[in-house]
Design an enzyme around this catalytic site. Structure first.
Site, PDB file in Angstrom:
ATOM      1  N   GLU A 133       0.844  -1.213   0.000  1.00  0.00           N
ATOM      2  CA  GLU A 133       0.000   0.000   0.000  1.00  0.00           C
ATOM      3  C   GLU A 133       0.870   1.250   0.000  1.00  0.00           C
ATOM      4  O   GLU A 133       0.570   2.249  -0.659  1.00  0.00           O
ATOM      5  CB  GLU A 133      -0.938   0.026   1.211  1.00  0.00           C
ATOM      6  CG  GLU A 133      -1.907  -1.146   1.307  1.00  0.00           C
ATOM      7  CD  GLU A 133      -2.825  -1.270   0.109  1.00  0.00           C
ATOM      8  OE1 GLU A 133      -2.983  -0.314  -0.654  1.00  0.00           O
ATOM      9  OE2 GLU A 133      -3.386  -2.369  -0.068  1.00  0.00           O
TER      10      GLU A 133
ATOM     11  N   TRP B 284       1.985   1.750  -3.432  1.00  0.00           N
ATOM     12  CA  TRP B 284       0.918   2.367  -4.255  1.00  0.00           C
ATOM     13  C   TRP B 284       1.005   3.886  -4.149  1.00  0.00           C
ATOM     14  O   TRP B 284       0.869   4.609  -5.131  1.00  0.00           O
ATOM     15  CB  TRP B 284      -0.476   1.942  -3.771  1.00  0.00           C
ATOM     16  CG  TRP B 284      -1.056   0.732  -4.433  1.00  0.00           C
ATOM     17  CD1 TRP B 284      -1.249  -0.485  -3.856  1.00  0.00           C
ATOM     18  CD2 TRP B 284      -1.552   0.621  -5.781  1.00  0.00           C
ATOM     19  NE1 TRP B 284      -1.830  -1.341  -4.769  1.00  0.00           N
ATOM     20  CE2 TRP B 284      -2.029  -0.696  -5.946  1.00  0.00           C
ATOM     21  CE3 TRP B 284      -1.636   1.502  -6.850  1.00  0.00           C
ATOM     22  CZ2 TRP B 284      -2.586  -1.149  -7.147  1.00  0.00           C
ATOM     23  CZ3 TRP B 284      -2.190   1.054  -8.056  1.00  0.00           C
ATOM     24  CH2 TRP B 284      -2.648  -0.246  -8.187  1.00  0.00           C
TER      25      TRP B 284
ATOM     26  N   TRP C  16     -19.369  10.952 -20.981  1.00  0.00           N
ATOM     27  CA  TRP C  16     -20.010  10.887 -19.659  1.00  0.00           C
ATOM     28  C   TRP C  16     -21.347  11.609 -19.712  1.00  0.00           C
ATOM     29  O   TRP C  16     -21.524  12.540 -20.503  1.00  0.00           O
ATOM     30  CB  TRP C  16     -19.104  11.544 -18.599  1.00  0.00           C
ATOM     31  CG  TRP C  16     -17.748  10.905 -18.482  1.00  0.00           C
ATOM     32  CD1 TRP C  16     -16.570  11.433 -18.916  1.00  0.00           C
ATOM     33  CD2 TRP C  16     -17.424   9.628 -17.902  1.00  0.00           C
ATOM     34  NE1 TRP C  16     -15.530  10.560 -18.655  1.00  0.00           N
ATOM     35  CE2 TRP C  16     -16.031   9.446 -18.025  1.00  0.00           C
ATOM     36  CE3 TRP C  16     -18.177   8.619 -17.303  1.00  0.00           C
ATOM     37  CZ2 TRP C  16     -15.374   8.307 -17.584  1.00  0.00           C
ATOM     38  CZ3 TRP C  16     -17.522   7.483 -16.843  1.00  0.00           C
ATOM     39  CH2 TRP C  16     -16.140   7.326 -16.981  1.00  0.00           C
TER      40      TRP C  16
ATOM     41  N   ASN D 251     -10.933   2.417   2.286  1.00  0.00           N
ATOM     42  CA  ASN D 251     -10.471   2.219   0.906  1.00  0.00           C
ATOM     43  C   ASN D 251     -11.449   1.408   0.059  1.00  0.00           C
ATOM     44  O   ASN D 251     -11.726   1.754  -1.085  1.00  0.00           O
ATOM     45  CB  ASN D 251      -9.096   1.545   0.909  1.00  0.00           C
ATOM     46  CG  ASN D 251      -8.575   1.347  -0.499  1.00  0.00           C
ATOM     47  OD1 ASN D 251      -8.422   2.301  -1.245  1.00  0.00           O
ATOM     48  ND2 ASN D 251      -8.341   0.098  -0.884  1.00  0.00           N
TER      49      ASN D 251
ATOM     50  N   TRP E 160     -15.507  11.083 -13.855  1.00  0.00           N
ATOM     51  CA  TRP E 160     -14.737  10.858 -12.632  1.00  0.00           C
ATOM     52  C   TRP E 160     -14.206  12.151 -12.023  1.00  0.00           C
ATOM     53  O   TRP E 160     -14.019  12.251 -10.812  1.00  0.00           O
ATOM     54  CB  TRP E 160     -13.575   9.889 -12.895  1.00  0.00           C
ATOM     55  CG  TRP E 160     -12.611  10.306 -13.974  1.00  0.00           C
ATOM     56  CD1 TRP E 160     -12.694  10.006 -15.300  1.00  0.00           C
ATOM     57  CD2 TRP E 160     -11.433  11.112 -13.822  1.00  0.00           C
ATOM     58  NE1 TRP E 160     -11.643  10.568 -15.991  1.00  0.00           N
ATOM     59  CE2 TRP E 160     -10.852  11.247 -15.112  1.00  0.00           C
ATOM     60  CE3 TRP E 160     -10.802  11.739 -12.757  1.00  0.00           C
ATOM     61  CZ2 TRP E 160      -9.680  11.976 -15.346  1.00  0.00           C
ATOM     62  CZ3 TRP E 160      -9.633  12.464 -12.978  1.00  0.00           C
ATOM     63  CH2 TRP E 160      -9.087  12.583 -14.258  1.00  0.00           C
TER      64      TRP E 160
ATOM     65  N   TRP F 165      -9.314   7.554  -8.490  1.00  0.00           N
ATOM     66  CA  TRP F 165     -10.489   7.838  -9.326  1.00  0.00           C
ATOM     67  C   TRP F 165     -10.313   7.301 -10.735  1.00  0.00           C
ATOM     68  O   TRP F 165     -11.228   6.710 -11.308  1.00  0.00           O
ATOM     69  CB  TRP F 165     -10.797   9.349  -9.341  1.00  0.00           C
ATOM     70  CG  TRP F 165     -11.696   9.679  -8.198  1.00  0.00           C
ATOM     71  CD1 TRP F 165     -11.332  10.142  -6.967  1.00  0.00           C
ATOM     72  CD2 TRP F 165     -13.116   9.478  -8.154  1.00  0.00           C
ATOM     73  NE1 TRP F 165     -12.436  10.252  -6.158  1.00  0.00           N
ATOM     74  CE2 TRP F 165     -13.544   9.864  -6.858  1.00  0.00           C
ATOM     75  CE3 TRP F 165     -14.063   9.025  -9.066  1.00  0.00           C
ATOM     76  CZ2 TRP F 165     -14.886   9.793  -6.476  1.00  0.00           C
ATOM     77  CZ3 TRP F 165     -15.405   8.957  -8.676  1.00  0.00           C
ATOM     78  CH2 TRP F 165     -15.793   9.338  -7.390  1.00  0.00           C
TER      79      TRP F 165
END
Ligand code: FAD
Length: 482
Positions: free
Chosen positions: A278, A281, A309, A347, A365, A388
């Site tokens: 993590e 990340w 969208w 998360n 988004w 996102w």
């Protein structure tokens, strides 16, 4: 010792221990001053009770106290950092300003402006790697380019760390503290009101270095189970350290060193390597942002900029329902209420709610990203944008675009008894574990027994998931066909 006076500019590194810029300033200067600027360029536009400002002020107060205990102090200013820093350097006759690097595009532009003004006055700005183990160009593919997929990046990151264990060596400060300039008699810090803010009724718990220490000590007990428990929002299984990593009240080197030790002695169990991933990340997304600053406004995978969208008037109403936690999908709504009431969201729920906005409601988004940026205590451009774009399938993700979370299946899997939902939606508390995930499917008798009238106590679903899924598949297929 080459400098007479220097100034350490604290930004997202509000601690005294293991601090690269402070360490280097102390080693190279006779007198070291520290400053934190409440930057009006950043504060403008935040709500008056923004939790993060309060957290910052509390953390700054603790930083000042820690510096004073070492013989120094923290100067705190309120204004445009790009102007305040060069002016303060002149006032203190500091030959050099020391700061830890920030990789966000706006911060880089600000630092360039500061550097130019300092240079024109014969001063310098020295910056250091501090908030990551490896920065933008340090983990590259064999061909010398940036990675665009996480797993190979992580493997290369781990290999580099194995080759370069000194990357975790702490930057000592206390042994060199004699160079800290002492506080003047009239030293004072501003109040929240003086910064133009008011206290939040539900502030972020445990600010500052001491808050980070406390959370870390607690989390160390749970670390070995992290791999399994981290996906269940009703459990207190993750570290909650994100806001501390965001503002640097603890050092990431220290966390990785702790993990290495616990992996080596076996006490970290299966959880330690997963938690380490993590932290990787976090660095992956910082690298992506530093190497591809266009992701701030555009899709990482450029073809997906053509996604159509939904942006009609319906989209505004749907977005408003999502923000307010009134979609009719209990897990989504409970998550959005957790965000509103606490500034935190688990998360798993960030993935579920982001998928819901983009894939069930068909909304861009970037609109969800903005809402999270306003509300998240730990808001951090790189991770938020990365998260996102991952959820919207426009980002650097090995998974294909047709991954669409089913909000009911996610609810049954990750909140099986509905415990998390009940915390935020007490009107559904009496529904059974089976019915709580999709109340509109419950038998009318079960709803009546639980005292729930759909459409009154709790909304009916604002969208049909199966129909939305088909629409989304078509939306993305159109891109592939183009
Ligand atoms: P833990 O599970 O204890 O993880 C430890 C640390 O690792 C975190 O504190 C964080 O620094 C880092 N981390 C964990 N997961 C991720 C991840 N997926 N990406 C990057 N770093 C990670 N994280 C932020 O810090 N700021 C954000 O603005 C942010 N926005 C997000 C938006 C979306 C749509 C998604 C899906 C994820 C986002 N994340 C963000 C990542 C992640 O959700 C949070 O870091 C995590 O929930 C914070 O809780 P924790 O500290 O208990 O995490």
């Amino acid at each position: 010792m080459t400098l007479r006076n220097s100034l350490v500019w604290f930004r997202r590194d509000l601690r005294v221990d293991d601090h690269a810029a402070l360490h280097h300033a102390l080693l190279s200067s006779r007198h070291v001053f520290g400053v934190f600027v409440f930057d009006t360029d950043i504060l403008a536009g935040l709500p008056p009770d923004d939790r993060r400002v309060q957290f910052l002020l509390d953390s700054v107060r603790e930083l000042d106290a820690r510096l004073r205990s070492l013989g120094g102090y923290l100067i705190v200013r309120h204004g445009r950092a790009a102007q305040v820093i060069p002016a303060l350097a002149a006032e203190l006759d500091a030959e050099s300003v020391f700061a830890n690097r920030d990789y966000e595009p706006q911060a880089l532009a600000r630092d360039r402006a500061v550097l130019e003004t300092l240079r024109a006055a014969g001063r310098s700005l020295q910056t250091f790697k501090d908030q990551v183990i490896f920065e933008r160009d340090e983990v590259l593919t064999l061909a010398g380019g940036p990675y665009s997929v996480f797993t190979p990046y992580k493997n290369a990151w781990l290999k580099r760390l194995a080759r370069e264990p000194e990357a975790l060596r702490p930057f000592e400060t206390a042994p060199h503290a004699a160079a800290l300039a002492p506080a003047p008699a009239d030293h004072a810090l501003p109040s929240l009101a003086a910064l133009g803010f008011v206290p939040n009724a539900a502030p972020i718990a445990r600010p500052g270095m001491s808050g980070a220490e406390h959370l870390l000590a607690q989390f160390e007990e749970r670390l070995a189970r992290y791999d399994h428990d981290r996906d269940y929002p009703a459990l207190d299984a993750t570290s909650r350290l994100s806001v501390h990593l965001r503002f640097g009240t603890l050092s990431v080197r220290r966390l990785v060193a702790m993990l290495q030790a616990r992996i080596a002695d076996g006490s970290g169990g299966a959880g330690a390597p997963v938690w380490l991933a993590e932290l990787v990340w976090r660095e992956f997304y910082m690298m992506i942002l530093a190497r591809h600053p266009r992701v701030v406004t555009q899709s990482f995978k450029q073809a997906f900029d053509a996604v159509a969208w939904d942006d009609g008037p319906d989209a505004d109403a749907l977005l408003a329902a999502w923000c307010a936690g009134r979609t009719g999908y209990p897990l989504v709504d409970a998550a959005m209420l957790q965000l509103e009431r606490t500034g935190f969201m688990h998360n798993r729920l960030r993935m579920v709610t982001a998928s819901f906005l983009t894939k069930d409601l068909g909304i861009d988004w970037r609109r969800g990203e903005r809402w999270f940026a306003l509300k998240l205590n730990d808001y951090e451009l790189a991770s938020n944008n990365g998260g996102w774009q991952w959820a919207a399938s426009t980002g650097c993700d090995a998974q294909p675009w047709f991954r669409i979370f089913n909000p009911v299946t996610q609810s049954k899997r990750f909140d099986p008894d509905g415990d998390f939902i009940r915390q935020y939606l007490p009107q559904l508390a009496r529904l059974s574990g089976a019915a709580i995930h999709a109340p509109w499917l419950a038998r009318p008798g079960a709803l009546a027994q639980a005292g729930v009238v759909l459409g009154m106590d709790y909304p009916r679903p604002i969208v049909d998931h199966d129909a939305a899924r088909e629409k989304t598949l078509a939306r993305f297929k159109a891109i592939r066909a183009a």
